[in-house]
Design an enzyme around this catalytic site. Structure first.
Site, mmCIF file in Angstrom:
data_model
loop_
_atom_site.group_PDB
_atom_site.id
_atom_site.type_symbol
_atom_site.label_atom_id
_atom_site.label_comp_id
_atom_site.label_asym_id
_atom_site.label_seq_id
_atom_site.Cartn_x
_atom_site.Cartn_y
_atom_site.Cartn_z
ATOM 1 N N SER A 15 46.572 36.903 22.536
ATOM 2 C CA SER A 15 47.333 37.064 23.777
ATOM 3 C C SER A 15 48.418 36.019 23.951
ATOM 4 O O SER A 15 49.233 36.121 24.862
ATOM 5 C CB SER A 15 46.379 37.007 24.967
ATOM 6 O OG SER A 15 45.760 35.744 25.000
ATOM 7 N N ASP A 62 44.443 26.747 40.254
ATOM 8 C CA ASP A 62 43.826 26.639 38.911
ATOM 9 C C ASP A 62 43.368 25.209 38.598
ATOM 10 O O ASP A 62 44.177 24.288 38.574
ATOM 11 C CB ASP A 62 44.903 27.102 37.902
ATOM 12 C CG ASP A 62 44.528 26.901 36.445
ATOM 13 O OD1 ASP A 62 43.356 26.596 36.153
ATOM 14 O OD2 ASP A 62 45.431 27.087 35.592
ATOM 15 N N ASP A 78 24.723 44.227 27.925
ATOM 16 C CA ASP A 78 24.154 44.204 26.587
ATOM 17 C C ASP A 78 24.225 45.621 26.056
ATOM 18 O O ASP A 78 23.516 46.504 26.523
ATOM 19 C CB ASP A 78 22.697 43.716 26.664
ATOM 20 C CG ASP A 78 22.049 43.649 25.285
ATOM 21 O OD1 ASP A 78 22.745 43.886 24.275
ATOM 22 O OD2 ASP A 78 20.840 43.344 25.218
ATOM 23 N N HIS A 104 40.530 37.462 33.361
ATOM 24 C CA HIS A 104 41.147 37.977 34.592
ATOM 25 C C HIS A 104 41.219 39.495 34.632
ATOM 26 O O HIS A 104 41.342 40.080 35.705
ATOM 27 C CB HIS A 104 42.539 37.360 34.770
ATOM 28 C CG HIS A 104 42.478 35.882 34.966
ATOM 29 N ND1 HIS A 104 42.608 35.299 36.204
ATOM 30 C CD2 HIS A 104 42.224 34.873 34.100
ATOM 31 C CE1 HIS A 104 42.452 33.974 36.074
ATOM 32 N NE2 HIS A 104 42.234 33.701 34.823
ATOM 33 N N GLY A 141 21.628 37.538 23.120
ATOM 34 C CA GLY A 141 21.851 38.962 22.876
ATOM 35 C C GLY A 141 22.831 39.621 23.831
ATOM 36 O O GLY A 141 23.142 40.801 23.681
ATOM 37 N N HIS A 186 47.449 37.899 35.617
ATOM 38 C CA HIS A 186 47.934 37.903 34.230
ATOM 39 C C HIS A 186 46.915 38.571 33.319
ATOM 40 O O HIS A 186 45.791 38.851 33.748
ATOM 41 C CB HIS A 186 48.265 36.492 33.755
ATOM 42 C CG HIS A 186 47.067 35.585 33.675
ATOM 43 N ND1 HIS A 186 46.467 35.055 34.791
ATOM 44 C CD2 HIS A 186 46.366 35.128 32.613
ATOM 45 C CE1 HIS A 186 45.438 34.307 34.422
ATOM 46 N NE2 HIS A 186 45.355 34.341 33.113
ATOM 47 N N ASP A 213 26.359 40.609 25.497
ATOM 48 C CA ASP A 213 27.722 40.745 24.984
ATOM 49 C C ASP A 213 28.736 40.063 25.906
ATOM 50 O O ASP A 213 29.499 39.215 25.469
ATOM 51 C CB ASP A 213 28.071 42.227 24.818
ATOM 52 C CG ASP A 213 27.117 42.923 23.863
ATOM 53 O OD1 ASP A 213 26.690 42.277 22.884
ATOM 54 O OD2 ASP A 213 26.766 44.098 24.106
ATOM 55 N N HIS A 238 38.915 28.413 39.612
ATOM 56 C CA HIS A 238 39.095 28.508 38.160
ATOM 57 C C HIS A 238 38.668 27.213 37.478
ATOM 58 O O HIS A 238 39.485 26.485 36.912
ATOM 59 C CB HIS A 238 40.562 28.823 37.831
ATOM 60 C CG HIS A 238 40.739 29.448 36.465
ATOM 61 N ND1 HIS A 238 40.645 28.732 35.302
ATOM 62 C CD2 HIS A 238 41.012 30.712 36.094
ATOM 63 C CE1 HIS A 238 40.857 29.536 34.268
ATOM 64 N NE2 HIS A 238 41.070 30.745 34.711
ATOM 65 N N HIS A 272 44.879 37.894 30.710
ATOM 66 C CA HIS A 272 43.784 37.311 29.927
ATOM 67 C C HIS A 272 42.449 37.958 30.281
ATOM 68 O O HIS A 272 42.228 38.370 31.423
ATOM 69 C CB HIS A 272 43.711 35.801 30.177
ATOM 70 C CG HIS A 272 44.703 35.014 29.362
ATOM 71 N ND1 HIS A 272 45.192 33.792 29.755
ATOM 72 C CD2 HIS A 272 45.293 35.282 28.162
ATOM 73 C CE1 HIS A 272 46.032 33.336 28.837
ATOM 74 N NE2 HIS A 272 46.115 34.228 27.877
ATOM 75 N N HIS A 290 47.455 25.510 30.725
ATOM 76 C CA HIS A 290 47.106 25.097 32.088
ATOM 77 C C HIS A 290 47.704 23.732 32.398
ATOM 78 O O HIS A 290 47.686 22.828 31.557
ATOM 79 C CB HIS A 290 45.587 25.022 32.252
ATOM 80 C CG HIS A 290 44.894 26.322 31.991
ATOM 81 N ND1 HIS A 290 44.681 27.248 32.988
ATOM 82 C CD2 HIS A 290 44.408 26.865 30.860
ATOM 83 C CE1 HIS A 290 44.066 28.300 32.462
ATOM 84 N NE2 HIS A 290 43.888 28.101 31.182
#
Lengths: 558, 558
Positions: A234, A196, A446, A79, A49, A74, A51, A393, A76, A371
């Protein structure tokens, strides 16, 4: 570093290590705190349940007056997605490149926060003074334009955060990763590198985005009817290549799916997409054109149940149907956990009679990762030549593999720190050590609730999802404790009531008998009555069904 | 086929097409029905709380007296797991090879059905008369020994069912796939072929099981401490290769995990495993031996939360701990949907300090599939040269790809039938057509309940899992409809009560006001009262929290 520093630099993650998502890294020197990124994470399957998930920023709130700014690598979601929640409580200066800032502002506008925030546009040449820390930037390649890595010059030395990156020798927008600046930073000396780790398990080199363009153009040429391409909104480079393929093959393009429409509009406005005049058409117009003159750009590459592609595949989209003979390209990797949804969408598209091109790995060539793989990660390590290395990451196993890569290029094992969120590394006078822990964790969102769903609520949802619930209500008399009404038993998610009358009747008898017996024994504390009812009923139901629904006894008194 | 047949042969699946799992195929000629396999399927993510899924066998029950027997191709759960449920209601003769029958008998014993069933041992040379249909068999290679394909000779022609197969040119047990018999069947003429589609999306040739043995032996040689190998219990070849690696490297082996212990014991008894005397030791004994003399064979290759490997990784196993420096080999493919669980297990093993060898695809060489890839599927098609082709055992997209492979080797497109469960193909006098549908579907098993959990129960579980439940109880007076007690509001899985007192107090007021208002308007049918309470409360809670818990109003009368 001949003179001794009294202060130390402290590095830690509030999110992003031991997980994919909610990236948030912190570098502190004395009274100056710099934050890198502020992402969100999508919930694990056991977070029923929920989000989205954001980092716990208690440490930053407790040190509010020390936070000099948030730098964003960046645009995304993992991030920038946490920013509306973070900036609400921590309204510090925000620094981001043009496209990244455009996407952030769209997000803050929706959260009604745009007016209050302090946003600063930077580019790869910017130098930002943040107290005793100076930030500079370097261009990287990634699956979204305008991505940068960050060099933080502290009195103790330079800390480099790569952001998400790959080395694409033939980038789509001719925006090459700035190898020369990276080399320059490296040759001046890097104290610590945070890099990364997403593809640390993958050998070799990640493919160039341009290789995907070639395949897409070929598909567009061969398709006799409409081509539908689903990808991440994106992924502007990918979108550009779809636009290019339309141009070369004389197709008009319609864009569907809320996030795709949003991003295409922002990226076009800011000059990150080059869309020929008259190419874009409304979804309503496509049926007026011959099928081989049309392409559709859509969300839904993860088979998300409410996305445009899924709705088209199920023929429940308001505006666009997929027709037999259409070609559907799923130009994205399947995120672990989404395999079934994507598979289902592919099945439905096949059932309609569409040709489906979807990529299990590199077979089809319709997707490459954003990546870098192992060779690129080693290249970054060799460019930066850091003294200390902190893989970030990634899940723990990815961090571990990245650590092994660092060892393989000569970094001392004792200088590699694999962290959990909240673990701090302190560096003072050139010596680093794992120090204490700051508060870190998952804040679950939520609906409107931020952090109000905890383990108890999640545990209850889990229980309810497995075997449902039985509510037992009985009204007792205040005077003599006699049953005045009930017991009534109501069940949800346990058994289908109409076919289980006998079972529920028997359950009712058991509750009545249990209560009558207790009453005649003069047991009349509610807690005790409830426990006995719950136990007797639970035992009976388990014997009969081998299921353990939640049992909720409610006693009313009149 | 010069004389005309009055009867026809009908072919359909009750499970196994459009899905991976619950395989059950039916061939009927006139009054003779032959069933191939009787499997189960593990529930989809949206089948909350369900244990397993079996095929709907209504058609077979309605034609009980025509069912001549059930033939089993091999001993995997998706081919034998439904038998305890099916044989209980349809006690027909069962035919299986030695190992397969051993595994089935173990299953029937647990279900207390062993005594009543009619079990027949067959081998690859058996010929079974089943009314007008005669069954013969041919050896195949698969990830479990004793797998066979089936040729059903009907008055209309020969129907071949491959079972699950690959072509392994260097099989571990020297039990080669019987190419010669397949060629013979093919040269005599095959009317229809039903063939395994699992790897129809995978180009090339599946690796030989022996290649895994080489890698495992190498790992055993290099490991300085204990080696733990997790694989599917039923992969007897893999188990044999682990035993062989132990022998070559002088390690003792302990077996943990219920299904692994079971299968190893059955397979050894029946002669399918060759275990040197004195090699097997109890888990309790391993700590007495030096770490480089020990190997552990375990369940848990899918990261199942209660499995032996997962418990060892979390240091919650009763008998065995994994120590820093141990080598863990996950010798299995990750079934789609299990990626997160497997990833989590790998992370935990790394945290302990173990070396983990886990296979993203073919990189590590510690696993090969038991199903043939595209070249093998084409080889089977070319050996059998069927007139009609029905791809089975796979999701829709796999069946579709398999159909394309059949076209590529020259089978007429109109002779290829891609079916849903229940779709029938009728063949009469050499002509085939898609005919009607027989009843088919998922029967959900939850605890002892077979089929008593339907869509309503599942929908409720889904709702409960998302936002929880609010129960509102109020006692009204029979005489004047006044509130005698309550409203009481109890919530589970919605909000953490201690932190939401204000919200629940306000909810309480809303219920009271709603009821009072209705009463003064002389609305007193319960259904109407409940609907009003549900609506008012739902609206309020959604405004306040953007969540939609299930609301269950209960009205008692005294």
């Amino acid at each position: 570093m001949s003179k001794k520093n009294i202060d130390k630099v402290t590095i830690f993650a509030l999110g992003g290590v031991g997980e994919i998502g909610k990236n948030m890294y912190v570098v502190q020197y004395a009274n100056d705190i710099v934050v890198v990124d502020s992402g969100l994470k999508f919930p694990d399957v056991d977070m029923l349940g929920i989000d989205v998930v954001i980092p716990d920023i208690t440490y930053l709130l407790e040190n509010k007056d020390k936070v000099r700014g948030i730098l964003i690598t960046h645009g995304h979601e993992d991030h920038i997605g946490g920013l509306p929640y973070v900036l609400k409580h921590l309204n510090v200066p925000l620094y981001a490149t043009k496209l990244t800032l455009g996407l952030i502002e769209n997000k803050l506008r929706e959260a009604n926060l745009l007016g209050e925030t302090k946003r600063h546009l930077i580019n790869a040449d910017s130098v930002i003074k943040l107290g005793s820390i100076t930030a500079s930037f370097f261009k990287t390649n990634h699956s979204i334009p305008d991505s940068v890595g960050i060099a933080l010059d502290t009195p103790e030395g330079v800390i480099v955060h790569t952001g998400d990156f790959k080395f694409d020798q033939t980038p789509v927008n001719d925006e090459y990763a700035d190898l020369h600046r990276m080399a320059e930073i490296g040759s001046k000396g890097v104290l610590a590198l945070l890099s990364d780790s997403t593809n640390a398990e993958r050998p070799g080199q990640t493919g160039s985005e341009k290789s995907v363009g070639v395949v897409i153009e070929d598909i567009f040429r061969k398709a006799k009817q409409r081509v539908i391409v689903a990808t991440f909104a994106s992924n502007i480079h990918r979108v550009q290549q779809v636009i290019d393929a339309c141009e070369v093959t004389g197709r008009k393009l319609t864009v569907i799916g809320r996030s795709m429409v949003n991003v295409v509009s922002i990226a076009s406005e800011l000059g990150y997409l080059n869309v020929p005049d008259g190419m874009l058409i409304e979804p309503e117009e496509i049926n007026r054109l011959s099928a081989d003159r049309v392409a559709i750009l859509s969300t839904g590459s993860q088979g998300e149940p409410m996305s445009a592609l899924t709705r088209m595949a199920r023929s429940t989209h308001r505006k666009v149907d997929i027709l037999p003979g259409d070609t559907v390209v799923i130009s994205a990797t399947t995120i672990p956990g989404n395999e079934r949804d994507v598979g289902r969408t592919v099945d439905e598209l096949y059932r309609i009679g569409a040709n489906v091109i979807y990529g299990s790995g590199s077979q089809t060539g319709v997707h490459v990762s954003g990546h870098g793989s192992q060779e690129e990660l080693k290249l970054m390590l060799n460019l930066m030549k850091p003294k200390f290395f902190i893989p970030v990451h990634g899940e723990y196993r990815m961090l571990r593999q990245h650590g092994l890569l660092a060892e393989s290029v000569g970094i001392d094992k004792s200088n590699i720190f694999i962290l959990d969120n909240g673990d701090t590394v302190e560096i003072q006078n050139g010596a680093a050590r794992k120090a204490g822990k700051v508060q870190a964790g998952n804040i679950l969102i939520d609906g409107l609730g931020v952090g109000d769903v905890g383990n108890i609520v999640l545990r209850d949802r889990k229980l309810l999802s497995q075997d449902g619930i039985l509510v037992v209500v009985v009204t007792l008399s205040k005077q003599d404790g006699k049953i005045m009404s009930g017991p009534d038993i109501i069940s949800r998610g346990f058994v289908y009531v109409r076919e289980s009358e006998g079972l529920l009747d028997e359950a009712n008898r058991i509750v009545t008998n249990t209560l009558t017996k207790l009453m005649s024994d003069n047991v009349n504390e509610w807690a005790s009555l409830k426990t006995h009812v719950r136990d007797a009923l639970g035992r009976f139901l388990y014997e009969q069904t081998k299921r353990r629904p939640m049992i909720l006894p409610i006693i009313m008194e009149v």
